[in-house]
Design a protein around this motif. Sequence first.
Motif, PDB file in Angstrom:
ATOM      1  N   LYS A   1      43.286  34.017  47.816  1.00  0.00           N
ATOM      2  CA  LYS A   1      43.065  34.839  47.001  1.00  0.00           C
ATOM      3  C   LYS A   1      43.794  35.626  46.966  1.00  0.00           C
ATOM      4  O   LYS A   1      44.280  36.349  46.107  1.00  0.00           O
ATOM      5  CB  LYS A   1      41.620  35.890  47.828  1.00  0.00           C
ATOM      6  CG  LYS A   1      40.287  34.572  47.198  1.00  0.00           C
ATOM      7  CD  LYS A   1      39.244  35.478  48.665  1.00  0.00           C
ATOM      8  CE  LYS A   1      38.298  35.298  48.012  1.00  0.00           C
ATOM      9  NZ  LYS A   1      37.007  36.281  48.688  1.00  0.00           N
ATOM     10  N   ALA A   2      45.249  36.603  48.217  1.00  0.00           N
ATOM     11  CA  ALA A   2      46.287  36.744  47.995  1.00  0.00           C
ATOM     12  C   ALA A   2      47.565  35.941  47.195  1.00  0.00           C
ATOM     13  O   ALA A   2      47.423  37.540  46.042  1.00  0.00           O
ATOM     14  CB  ALA A   2      46.399  36.864  49.777  1.00  0.00           C
TER      15      ALA A   2
ATOM     16  N   LYS B   1      46.072  37.722  43.338  1.00  0.00           N
ATOM     17  CA  LYS B   1      46.140  38.611  43.740  1.00  0.00           C
ATOM     18  C   LYS B   1      47.533  39.433  42.983  1.00  0.00           C
ATOM     19  O   LYS B   1      48.111  40.809  42.186  1.00  0.00           O
ATOM     20  CB  LYS B   1      45.956  39.964  44.742  1.00  0.00           C
ATOM     21  CG  LYS B   1      45.165  41.279  44.356  1.00  0.00           C
ATOM     22  CD  LYS B   1      43.923  41.423  43.488  1.00  0.00           C
ATOM     23  CE  LYS B   1      44.239  43.322  43.790  1.00  0.00           C
ATOM     24  NZ  LYS B   1      43.443  43.071  42.452  1.00  0.00           N
ATOM     25  N   GLU B   2      48.258  38.944  43.836  1.00  0.00           N
ATOM     26  CA  GLU B   2      50.513  38.862  43.971  1.00  0.00           C
ATOM     27  C   GLU B   2      50.354  38.451  42.001  1.00  0.00           C
ATOM     28  O   GLU B   2      50.918  39.699  41.586  1.00  0.00           O
ATOM     29  CB  GLU B   2      50.770  38.520  44.513  1.00  0.00           C
ATOM     30  CG  GLU B   2      52.120  38.709  44.939  1.00  0.00           C
ATOM     31  CD  GLU B   2      52.875  37.383  45.698  1.00  0.00           C
ATOM     32  OE1 GLU B   2      53.526  36.735  44.936  1.00  0.00           O
ATOM     33  OE2 GLU B   2      51.830  37.177  46.768  1.00  0.00           O
ATOM     34  N   GLN B   3      49.357  37.819  42.005  1.00  0.00           N
ATOM     35  CA  GLN B   3      50.401  37.079  40.438  1.00  0.00           C
ATOM     36  C   GLN B   3      49.321  37.600  38.851  1.00  0.00           C
ATOM     37  O   GLN B   3      50.507  38.294  38.356  1.00  0.00           O
ATOM     38  CB  GLN B   3      50.655  35.829  40.488  1.00  0.00           C
ATOM     39  CG  GLN B   3      50.675  34.438  41.483  1.00  0.00           C
ATOM     40  CD  GLN B   3      50.609  33.146  41.385  1.00  0.00           C
ATOM     41  OE1 GLN B   3      49.866  32.257  40.660  1.00  0.00           O
ATOM     42  NE2 GLN B   3      52.226  32.395  41.556  1.00  0.00           N
ATOM     43  N   ASN B   4      48.101  38.103  39.450  1.00  0.00           N
ATOM     44  CA  ASN B   4      47.629  38.695  38.312  1.00  0.00           C
ATOM     45  C   ASN B   4      46.895  39.869  39.173  1.00  0.00           C
ATOM     46  O   ASN B   4      45.483  39.853  39.349  1.00  0.00           O
ATOM     47  CB  ASN B   4      46.689  38.317  37.422  1.00  0.00           C
ATOM     48  CG  ASN B   4      46.293  38.543  36.651  1.00  0.00           C
ATOM     49  OD1 ASN B   4      46.641  39.705  36.454  1.00  0.00           O
ATOM     50  ND2 ASN B   4      45.794  37.330  35.160  1.00  0.00           N
ATOM     51  N   PRO B   5      47.109  41.279  39.110  1.00  0.00           N
ATOM     52  CA  PRO B   5      46.988  41.964  39.929  1.00  0.00           C
ATOM     53  C   PRO B   5      45.662  42.779  39.584  1.00  0.00           C
ATOM     54  O   PRO B   5      44.894  42.977  39.336  1.00  0.00           O
ATOM     55  CB  PRO B   5      47.745  42.510  39.723  1.00  0.00           C
ATOM     56  CG  PRO B   5      48.824  42.919  38.922  1.00  0.00           C
ATOM     57  CD  PRO B   5      49.198  41.579  38.961  1.00  0.00           C
ATOM     58  N   ILE B   6      45.422  42.731  37.380  1.00  0.00           N
ATOM     59  CA  ILE B   6      44.398  42.799  36.935  1.00  0.00           C
ATOM     60  C   ILE B   6      43.202  42.244  37.409  1.00  0.00           C
ATOM     61  O   ILE B   6      41.830  42.757  37.196  1.00  0.00           O
ATOM     62  CB  ILE B   6      44.941  43.067  35.604  1.00  0.00           C
ATOM     63  CG1 ILE B   6      45.621  44.255  35.063  1.00  0.00           C
ATOM     64  CG2 ILE B   6      43.738  43.435  34.872  1.00  0.00           C
ATOM     65  CD1 ILE B   6      46.890  43.622  34.154  1.00  0.00           C
TER      66      ILE B   6
ATOM     67  N   GLY C   1      42.571  39.342  39.214  1.00  0.00           N
ATOM     68  CA  GLY C   1      43.099  38.850  40.840  1.00  0.00           C
ATOM     69  C   GLY C   1      42.348  37.654  41.161  1.00  0.00           C
ATOM     70  O   GLY C   1      42.410  36.600  40.358  1.00  0.00           O
ATOM     71  N   TYR C   2      41.821  37.103  41.960  1.00  0.00           N
ATOM     72  CA  TYR C   2      40.863  36.009  42.119  1.00  0.00           C
ATOM     73  C   TYR C   2      39.551  36.141  41.295  1.00  0.00           C
ATOM     74  O   TYR C   2      38.780  36.615  41.127  1.00  0.00           O
ATOM     75  CB  TYR C   2      40.606  36.079  43.759  1.00  0.00           C
ATOM     76  CG  TYR C   2      39.680  34.420  43.648  1.00  0.00           C
ATOM     77  CD1 TYR C   2      40.467  33.547  44.196  1.00  0.00           C
ATOM     78  CD2 TYR C   2      38.541  34.082  44.278  1.00  0.00           C
ATOM     79  CE1 TYR C   2      40.001  32.008  44.325  1.00  0.00           C
ATOM     80  CE2 TYR C   2      38.575  32.988  44.211  1.00  0.00           C
ATOM     81  CZ  TYR C   2      39.087  31.540  44.840  1.00  0.00           C
ATOM     82  OH  TYR C   2      38.571  30.611  44.754  1.00  0.00           O
TER      83      TYR C   2
END
Length: 95
Positions: free
Chosen positions: A49-50, A53-58, A60-61
């Motif tokens: 999940k982290a 969220k780091e790779q695609n904040p829009i 997310g998971y």
Amino acid sequence: MQRIIAALALSGASAFVAPVAKTSAVARASDATETAAPAKTGFTYADLKALAKEQNPIVGYFDPLELGDKDFWEQGNEATIGFLREAEIKHGRVA
């Protein structure tokens, strides 16, 4: 033309010969064990999940089938996540 054909016929086919190692396998194995850092065993569900969220904040998971929370073949959640990531990479999808 005959000379070229003769030269090609007498030359070795190096494309079908395995490369020869410069050092012995025992020496390489002992060097690798002394200097190699311990590898991370796998991703946990929280790590997954982290990372999302780091790779695609829009977005997310995104896991509508909740496969990241499953336990395939009773080998643990980390093995399931590793299997799914490897399958995505193998089949050409973004993992």
